[in-house]
Motif scaffolding. Structure first.
Motif, PDB file in Angstrom:
ATOM      1  N   ALA A 195       0.830  -1.206   0.000  1.00 24.80           N
ATOM      2  CA  ALA A 195       0.000   0.000   0.000  1.00 24.80           C
ATOM      3  C   ALA A 195       0.865   1.257   0.000  1.00 24.80           C
ATOM      4  CB  ALA A 195      -0.913   0.010   1.223  1.00 24.80           C
ATOM      5  N   MET A 196       0.373   2.287  -0.682  1.00 29.53           N
ATOM      6  CA  MET A 196       1.012   3.600  -0.667  1.00 29.53           C
ATOM      7  C   MET A 196      -0.066   4.653  -0.519  1.00 29.53           C
ATOM      8  SD  MET A 196       3.994   3.334  -3.591  1.00 29.53           S
ATOM      9  CE  MET A 196       4.837   4.785  -2.955  1.00 29.53           C
ATOM     10  N   ASN A 197       0.210   5.678   0.296  1.00 35.02           N
ATOM     11  CA  ASN A 197      -0.749   6.757   0.524  1.00 35.02           C
ATOM     12  C   ASN A 197      -0.277   8.048  -0.146  1.00 35.02           C
ATOM     13  OD1 ASN A 197      -3.119   7.933   1.821  1.00 35.02           O
ATOM     14  ND2 ASN A 197      -1.640   9.055   3.060  1.00 35.02           N
ATOM     15  N   GLN A 235      -4.525  10.553 -17.218  1.00 34.19           N
ATOM     16  CA  GLN A 235      -3.743   9.547 -17.921  1.00 34.19           C
ATOM     17  C   GLN A 235      -2.307   9.514 -17.412  1.00 34.19           C
ATOM     18  OE1 GLN A 235      -4.948   7.239 -20.429  1.00 34.19           O
ATOM     19  NE2 GLN A 235      -3.066   6.377 -19.569  1.00 34.19           N
ATOM     20  N   GLU A 236      -1.729  10.688 -17.148  1.00 32.38           N
ATOM     21  CA  GLU A 236      -0.364  10.734 -16.612  1.00 32.38           C
ATOM     22  C   GLU A 236      -0.304  10.085 -15.236  1.00 32.38           C
ATOM     23  OE1 GLU A 236       1.262  14.812 -18.821  1.00 32.38           O
ATOM     24  OE2 GLU A 236       0.206  14.931 -16.892  1.00 32.38           O
ATOM     25  N   MET A 237      -1.313  10.312 -14.421  1.00 34.42           N
ATOM     26  CA  MET A 237      -1.346   9.701 -13.090  1.00 34.42           C
ATOM     27  C   MET A 237      -1.509   8.187 -13.191  1.00 34.42           C
ATOM     28  SD  MET A 237      -3.386  12.369 -10.594  1.00 34.42           S
ATOM     29  CE  MET A 237      -4.836  12.649 -11.619  1.00 34.42           C
ATOM     30  N   ALA A 238      -2.370   7.741 -14.091  1.00 37.29           N
ATOM     31  CA  ALA A 238      -2.553   6.297 -14.273  1.00 37.29           C
ATOM     32  C   ALA A 238      -1.257   5.644 -14.736  1.00 37.29           C
ATOM     33  CB  ALA A 238      -3.669   6.040 -15.278  1.00 37.29           C
ATOM     34  N   ASP A 239      -0.573   6.283 -15.670  1.00 37.10           N
ATOM     35  CA  ASP A 239       0.699   5.740 -16.163  1.00 37.10           C
ATOM     36  C   ASP A 239       1.734   5.661 -15.042  1.00 37.10           C
ATOM     37  OD1 ASP A 239      -0.383   5.524 -18.688  1.00 37.10           O
ATOM     38  OD2 ASP A 239       0.527   7.377 -19.447  1.00 37.10           O
ATOM     39  N   GLU A 240       1.754   6.686 -14.183  1.00 32.22           N
ATOM     40  CA  GLU A 240       2.710   6.694 -13.081  1.00 32.22           C
ATOM     41  C   GLU A 240       2.402   5.590 -12.074  1.00 32.22           C
ATOM     42  OE1 GLU A 240       5.616   7.579 -10.172  1.00 32.22           O
ATOM     43  OE2 GLU A 240       5.523   7.830 -12.353  1.00 32.22           O
ATOM     44  N   LEU A 241       1.137   5.335 -11.815  1.00 32.48           N
ATOM     45  CA  LEU A 241       0.791   4.249 -10.889  1.00 32.48           C
ATOM     46  C   LEU A 241       1.160   2.888 -11.465  1.00 32.48           C
ATOM     47  CD1 LEU A 241      -2.607   5.354  -9.309  1.00 32.48           C
ATOM     48  CD2 LEU A 241      -0.315   5.437  -8.319  1.00 32.48           C
ATOM     49  N   ALA A 250       3.520  -1.665  -5.550  1.00 30.93           N
ATOM     50  CA  ALA A 250       2.387  -1.060  -4.853  1.00 30.93           C
ATOM     51  C   ALA A 250       1.135  -1.110  -5.720  1.00 30.93           C
ATOM     52  CB  ALA A 250       2.701   0.384  -4.485  1.00 30.93           C
ATOM     53  N   SER A 251       0.085  -1.735  -5.190  1.00 31.86           N
ATOM     54  CA  SER A 251      -1.166  -1.852  -5.942  1.00 31.86           C
ATOM     55  C   SER A 251      -2.373  -1.334  -5.166  1.00 31.86           C
ATOM     56  CB  SER A 251      -1.412  -3.315  -6.335  1.00 31.86           C
ATOM     57  OG  SER A 251      -1.502  -4.126  -5.181  1.00 31.86           O
ATOM     58  N   TYR A 252      -2.208  -1.081  -3.883  1.00 27.28           N
ATOM     59  CA  TYR A 252      -3.286  -0.550  -3.046  1.00 27.28           C
ATOM     60  C   TYR A 252      -2.955   0.914  -2.784  1.00 27.28           C
ATOM     61  CZ  TYR A 252      -6.583  -0.456   0.955  1.00 27.28           C
ATOM     62  OH  TYR A 252      -7.617  -0.183   1.836  1.00 27.28           O
ATOM     63  N   ILE A 253      -3.660   1.802  -3.460  1.00 24.95           N
ATOM     64  CA  ILE A 253      -3.328   3.222  -3.437  1.00 24.95           C
ATOM     65  C   ILE A 253      -4.438   3.991  -2.734  1.00 24.95           C
ATOM     66  CG2 ILE A 253      -2.684   5.219  -4.821  1.00 24.95           C
ATOM     67  CD1 ILE A 253      -0.818   2.785  -5.153  1.00 24.95           C
TER      68      ILE A 253
END
Length: 273
Positions: A195-197, A235-241, A250-253
């Motif tokens: 997880a990452m917050n 889209q930029e945020m999705a790509d960064e995740l 990290a998959s739990y955001i």
């Protein structure tokens, strides 16, 4: 590093009952999986607040994270088990040894802060008592871990691990901590969700409270590519995740509740991924 599907949480705390209900229902409507709440005497009590959240929307709830020294192990386990039962298994118990601010608060409730070792033992005792109370039902456990001993405990006992590094930690160091956790976990590695917050998401200027939360000026935080920020277009945020999942696992955001609407398009873009 992992092909685990993303899931998303919103982290916040109530100021009024009406505001809390609105936030929780909005989070559920926007596709967030979990409502998470921090712990501390400066905030409303987390367990009762989360019980209310679970009652007004079909969403998971969790402490992020409960400070072990603020309660006896029996009290914390009792509260956690009760929420698991009342939510029909929609509660995730996040627990840790407590941030430094909790030291004074522990004295206010008439308990000892203890050494780092004593506080870790308190976490272990709480988890053991919770397991006894749960019986066949099992409450998912989230542990915050960054140092060697905390990582070893998380590798052994946690279902979810929040990597406890500050806002200035380079991503390479965070990735190294994630690798160490997996090595310690051995056969359990694939069962642990990382997880990452996020303090902030999107393109809006960072608010002044960012410095209180991170200890770093907003401009400096932006310049250092902090992992506590997720900036840009949806889209930029999705790509960064996707990059963070590949590099760190990290998959739990989770994101601060003030950024619910900013982050919602990212959930749509990453749906099923």
């Amino acid at each position: 590093m992992t092909d685990r599907r993303f899931r998303f949480g919103v982290a916040g705390s109530p100021t009024t009952g009406a505001e809390w209900v609105k936030t929780v229902r909005q989070a559920a409507d926007l596709g967030f999986a979990t409502v998470l709440m921090p712990d501390g005497l400066q905030l409303p009590a987390p367990f009762s607040s989360l019980a209310m959240a679970a009652a007004v929307a079909d969403i998971r709830v969790g402490t992020f994270v409960a400070a072990a020294p603020l309660r006896t192990p029996r009290q914390a386990a009792w509260e956690a088990h009760t929420l698991t039962v009342l939510t029909d298994g929609r509660f995730e118990f996040g627990i840790g040894t407590g941030r430094p601010v909790a030291e004074q608060q522990t004295a206010e409730v008439g308990l000892r802060w203890g050494t780092a070792r004593e506080r870790r033992e308190q976490v272990i005792q709480t988890l053991d008592l919770l397991r006894e109370l749960d019986g066949e039902r099992r409450t998912p456990i989230m542990l915050a871990a960054g140092g060697p001993k905390a990582l070893a405990l998380a590798a052994e006992r946690a279902d979810i691990v929040s990597l406890a590094k500050d806002a200035t930690t380079p991503r390479e160091e965070v990735a190294a901590v994630a690798r160490e956790l997996r090595e310690l976990a051995g056969d359990r590695a694939d069962d642990i969700e990382l997880a990452m917050n996020l303090l902030a998401a999107g393109t809006r200027p960072l608010p002044p409270w960012t410095k209180r939360a991170s200890g770093v000026d907003p401009d400096e935080l932006e310049a250092m590519d902090s992992l506590m920020l997720l900036r840009g277009t949806p889209q930029e945020m999705a790509d960064e995740l996707l990059r963070r999942r590949d590099e760190i696992g990290a998959s739990y955001i989770s994101v601060n509740s003030g950024y619910l609407e900013d982050f919602a398009p990212v959930i749509e873009l990453l749906d099923g991924k």
